[in-house]
Enzyme design. Sequence first.
Site, mmCIF file in Angstrom:
data_model
loop_
_atom_site.group_PDB
_atom_site.id
_atom_site.type_symbol
_atom_site.label_atom_id
_atom_site.label_comp_id
_atom_site.label_asym_id
_atom_site.label_seq_id
_atom_site.Cartn_x
_atom_site.Cartn_y
_atom_site.Cartn_z
ATOM 1 N N LYS A 90 0.874 -1.182 0.000
ATOM 2 C CA LYS A 90 0.000 0.000 0.000
ATOM 3 C C LYS A 90 0.901 1.219 0.000
ATOM 4 O O LYS A 90 1.837 1.313 0.795
ATOM 5 C CB LYS A 90 -0.857 -0.016 1.284
ATOM 6 C CG LYS A 90 -1.801 1.157 1.395
ATOM 7 C CD LYS A 90 -3.179 0.794 0.901
ATOM 8 C CE LYS A 90 -4.011 1.994 0.519
ATOM 9 N NZ LYS A 90 -3.708 2.639 -0.771
ATOM 10 N N LYS A 126 5.267 1.774 -3.247
ATOM 11 C CA LYS A 126 5.168 3.135 -3.783
ATOM 12 C C LYS A 126 5.390 3.071 -5.284
ATOM 13 O O LYS A 126 6.038 2.144 -5.777
ATOM 14 C CB LYS A 126 6.240 4.028 -3.146
ATOM 15 C CG LYS A 126 5.992 5.507 -3.301
ATOM 16 C CD LYS A 126 5.039 6.042 -2.246
ATOM 17 C CE LYS A 126 4.639 7.471 -2.534
ATOM 18 N NZ LYS A 126 3.864 8.053 -1.419
ATOM 19 N N GLY A 165 -2.988 8.179 -4.187
ATOM 20 C CA GLY A 165 -2.372 9.378 -4.758
ATOM 21 C C GLY A 165 -1.128 9.800 -3.996
ATOM 22 O O GLY A 165 -0.789 9.245 -2.952
ATOM 23 N N ASP A 166 -0.447 10.771 -4.536
ATOM 24 C CA ASP A 166 0.690 11.438 -3.886
ATOM 25 C C ASP A 166 0.887 12.729 -4.683
ATOM 26 O O ASP A 166 -0.053 13.178 -5.357
ATOM 27 C CB ASP A 166 1.948 10.542 -3.924
ATOM 28 C CG ASP A 166 3.091 11.074 -3.062
ATOM 29 O OD1 ASP A 166 3.042 10.908 -1.836
ATOM 30 O OD2 ASP A 166 4.038 11.679 -3.606
ATOM 31 N N THR A 209 -4.693 13.322 5.499
ATOM 32 C CA THR A 209 -3.270 13.491 5.825
ATOM 33 C C THR A 209 -3.054 14.796 6.592
ATOM 34 O O THR A 209 -2.384 14.823 7.637
ATOM 35 C CB THR A 209 -2.407 13.446 4.554
ATOM 36 O OG1 THR A 209 -2.756 12.281 3.817
ATOM 37 C CG2 THR A 209 -0.939 13.394 4.891
ATOM 38 N N ASN A 240 -2.584 18.954 -1.375
ATOM 39 C CA ASN A 240 -3.557 18.237 -0.556
ATOM 40 C C ASN A 240 -3.197 18.275 0.929
ATOM 41 O O ASN A 240 -4.043 18.590 1.774
ATOM 42 C CB ASN A 240 -3.652 16.787 -1.068
ATOM 43 C CG ASN A 240 -4.545 15.941 -0.195
ATOM 44 O OD1 ASN A 240 -4.060 15.215 0.656
ATOM 45 N ND2 ASN A 240 -5.848 16.062 -0.362
ATOM 46 N N SER A 380 -6.816 5.542 3.967
ATOM 47 C CA SER A 380 -6.882 4.692 2.774
ATOM 48 C C SER A 380 -7.217 3.255 3.172
ATOM 49 O O SER A 380 -7.999 2.572 2.500
ATOM 50 C CB SER A 380 -5.541 4.698 2.039
ATOM 51 O OG SER A 380 -5.460 5.801 1.177
HETATM 52 P P1 NDP Z 1 0.283 17.798 -3.990
HETATM 53 O O1 NDP Z 1 0.744 17.498 -5.362
HETATM 54 O O2 NDP Z 1 -1.157 17.953 -3.711
HETATM 55 O O3 NDP Z 1 0.999 19.121 -3.464
HETATM 56 C C1 NDP Z 1 2.378 19.241 -3.371
HETATM 57 C C2 NDP Z 1 2.711 20.686 -3.025
HETATM 58 O O4 NDP Z 1 4.117 20.811 -2.836
HETATM 59 C C3 NDP Z 1 2.349 21.644 -4.143
HETATM 60 O O5 NDP Z 1 2.048 22.887 -3.574
HETATM 61 C C4 NDP Z 1 3.627 21.710 -4.967
HETATM 62 O O6 NDP Z 1 3.773 22.902 -5.695
HETATM 63 C C5 NDP Z 1 4.678 21.600 -3.884
HETATM 64 N N1 NDP Z 1 5.869 20.920 -4.420
HETATM 65 C C6 NDP Z 1 5.935 19.700 -4.987
HETATM 66 N N2 NDP Z 1 7.177 19.405 -5.383
HETATM 67 C C7 NDP Z 1 7.892 20.476 -5.062
HETATM 68 C C8 NDP Z 1 9.264 20.791 -5.203
HETATM 69 N N3 NDP Z 1 10.128 19.933 -5.778
HETATM 70 N N4 NDP Z 1 9.685 21.988 -4.733
HETATM 71 C C9 NDP Z 1 8.812 22.841 -4.148
HETATM 72 N N5 NDP Z 1 7.509 22.608 -3.980
HETATM 73 C C10 NDP Z 1 7.063 21.445 -4.425
HETATM 74 O O7 NDP Z 1 0.938 16.679 -3.066
HETATM 75 P P2 NDP Z 1 0.530 16.238 -1.593
HETATM 76 O O8 NDP Z 1 0.078 17.412 -0.817
HETATM 77 O O9 NDP Z 1 -0.339 15.048 -1.712
HETATM 78 O O10 NDP Z 1 1.932 15.724 -1.031
HETATM 79 C C11 NDP Z 1 2.849 16.579 -0.340
HETATM 80 C C12 NDP Z 1 3.818 15.736 0.456
HETATM 81 O O11 NDP Z 1 3.099 14.934 1.396
HETATM 82 C C13 NDP Z 1 4.662 14.736 -0.353
HETATM 83 O O12 NDP Z 1 5.920 14.586 0.278
HETATM 84 C C14 NDP Z 1 3.865 13.439 -0.216
HETATM 85 O O13 NDP Z 1 4.685 12.302 -0.429
HETATM 86 C C15 NDP Z 1 3.416 13.553 1.230
HETATM 87 N N6 NDP Z 1 2.268 12.733 1.606
HETATM 88 C C16 NDP Z 1 1.057 12.866 0.962
HETATM 89 C C17 NDP Z 1 -0.009 12.093 1.364
HETATM 90 C C18 NDP Z 1 -1.368 12.275 0.772
HETATM 91 O O14 NDP Z 1 -2.313 11.634 1.276
HETATM 92 N N7 NDP Z 1 -1.558 13.087 -0.231
HETATM 93 C C19 NDP Z 1 0.124 11.086 2.423
HETATM 94 C C20 NDP Z 1 1.405 11.092 3.085
HETATM 95 C C21 NDP Z 1 2.431 11.869 2.656
HETATM 96 P P3 NDP Z 1 2.933 23.181 -7.042
HETATM 97 O O15 NDP Z 1 1.576 23.618 -6.582
HETATM 98 O O16 NDP Z 1 3.720 24.245 -7.723
HETATM 99 O O17 NDP Z 1 2.907 21.895 -7.792
#
Ligand code: NDP
Length: 448
Positions: A90, A126, A165-166, A209, A240, A380
Site C-alpha cells: 500500500k 510506492k 495518490g501522492d 493526511t 492536498n 486509505s
Molecule cells: P500535492 O501534489 O497535492 O501538493 C504538493 C505541493 O508541494 C504543491 O504545492 C507543490 O507545488 C509543492 N511541491 C511539490 N514538489 C515540489 C518541489 N520539488 N519543490 C517545491 N515545492 C514542491 O501533493 P501532496 O500534498 O499530496 O503531497 C505533499 C507531500 O506529502 C509529499 O511529500 C507526499 O509524499 C506527502 N504525503 C502525501 C499524502 C497524501 O495523502 N496526499 C500522504 C502522506 C504523505 P505546485 O503547486 O507548484 O505543484
Amino acid sequence: MSYVDEIYDYVVAKNQAQPEFHQAVKEVLESLRVVIEANEEEYRKQALLERLVTPERQILFRVPWVDDNGQVQVNNGFRIQFNSAIGPYKGGLRFHPSVNLGIIKFLGFEQIFKNSLTGLPIGGGKGGSDFDPKGKSDNEIMKFCQSFMTELYRHIGADTDVPAGDIGVGGREIGFLYGQYKRIRDVYEGVLTGKGLTYGGSLARTEATGYGLVYITNELLKDHGQTMEGKTVVVSGAGNVAIYAIQKAQQLGAKCVTCSDSTGWIYDPEGIDVELLKEVKEVKRARLTEYAAARKSAEYHEKKNGEHGVWNIKCDIALPCATQNELDLDDAKALVANGVYAVCEGANMPSTIEATQYLQQNGVQFICGKASNAGGVATSALEMSQNSERLSWTFEEVDAKLQGIMANIYKNISEAAKKYGKEGDYVAGANIAGFLKVAEAMKAQGIV
Ligand code: NDP
C-alpha cells in the site's frame, strides 16, 4: 564492523546514485541500532536487514502516450512492492518530473514503517512516473493515466497491491486510473484508494493526511500541557496535505501564516484564507500569485535559488508539507533562532538529516513524517475496509477513527522511545515501533 553499519554500506554499494534512498535507510538504521545490537547475531543470521532494505519486487515500465498535437511522448513508470509482511502493498503514486527509481525506493521504504505504525494490516509500496501533469490538458492527463494503468494493472489488485495518490496524483488522476483498471480487468474492486465518493471513495480521505498531521501535533502539545489555540504556524506546500493541515489547525484556534508552491511562497499575517487557497490550487490549478492578487494582507515572494522562505518567519509550530529535503540545516537554524517549539512533518522526509539533528539537539519537539503523515494511508486502509464490506461510513465515523489512530501513533512512538532509553526522540520511537511489528511478522513467515 557492526551489522547496522555493514548494512548501510551494503545499501550504498548496491543502490548507486540513489541518495534519497540512502538517506531514508540511514535515518532508520541509526534509530534501530539499539534494537539490533541487543540481538545482533540472530538478526545477522536471518539476514533480516538485507531483506528489509531489498524490495520484494521492482517493476519498471514504459508509458507511451499521444499529446494533443499528435506527438508521441514516452515516460518511465515505476512500482516498488517493498514489503508485504503485514499486509498487501500500500502506498501512493507520484507524478512529478523529479521521479526516479531512488525517489520511489525511499518513499516505499518509509512506507513500510509508516503503515506498520497505523496498526492496520498494510504492507509498504510506492510508485509513480516522471510525467509532469503541469500544463497538460484533461485529455492528456487521461491518456497518460490510461497508458500507465495498461501496464500497472497486471501487478496490482485489492488483495495484493493497492496504490493511492501522492504529489501530482489527486482525485482526477485516480478517477482515470480506476476507470482503465475496471475496463481491463472487468472487476469492480477497491484496487485504488482516494477514489471519488460516487465510486467507492471514503469520506474524509481527502482531508486525512493534513487533519491527521494536526491531530498528532495536538497530541504532542497536550502531552506537554499546551494547545493549538493562539499558536502561529508556518506551513510549506499548497497541495492536498498543506491545505487540510491549514484548515484543521485554524479550526483548532491556530493561525497559519504561510504556504508555498514550487515557484514561490505567501506570507499572510492575517492567516491563510483556506477557501481562497482551495479555489486557486484545487479548482483553477493556478500559481500562488493568484492568491496574493486576491488578498490584500498577503505578500508573495518568488522562490530564490536554494532558499525555502517560509522557515524564516517567526512561528511556534512548523509543518513542512511540500516535498523531500525542503527544510535544511540553515532553515533549522532560522527556526530555532525564532523560537520554534515543534516541527511536525506532513511531507515525506522534508527535513534533511542535519536539520533533524539540529532541531532535536536544540530542544525542538520533532515528529517525523512516517508517524505524523500516516493519517492519509490509515484512512486509505479504512477506505479498503469499506470497499470490502460494500458499505460507506459517515464523515464523523471516519474522522473519529482517524483521531483515534493518530492518538495511538503518538502514544506508541512515545512509549517505544522511552522503552529504548530515548525519551522524547519521536524519530527513534517511530522507527523502532514500526520496525518491531514488521520484523516479528517477517521472522514468523520464514525465509521469503
Ligand atoms: P500535492 O501534489 O497535492 O501538493 C504538493 C505541493 O508541494 C504543491 O504545492 C507543490 O507545488 C509543492 N511541491 C511539490 N514538489 C515540489 C518541489 N520539488 N519543490 C517545491 N515545492 C514542491 O501533493 P501532496 O500534498 O499530496 O503531497 C505533499 C507531500 O506529502 C509529499 O511529500 C507526499 O509524499 C506527502 N504525503 C502525501 C499524502 C497524501 O495523502 N496526499 C500522504 C502522506 C504523505 P505546485 O503547486 O507548484 O505543484
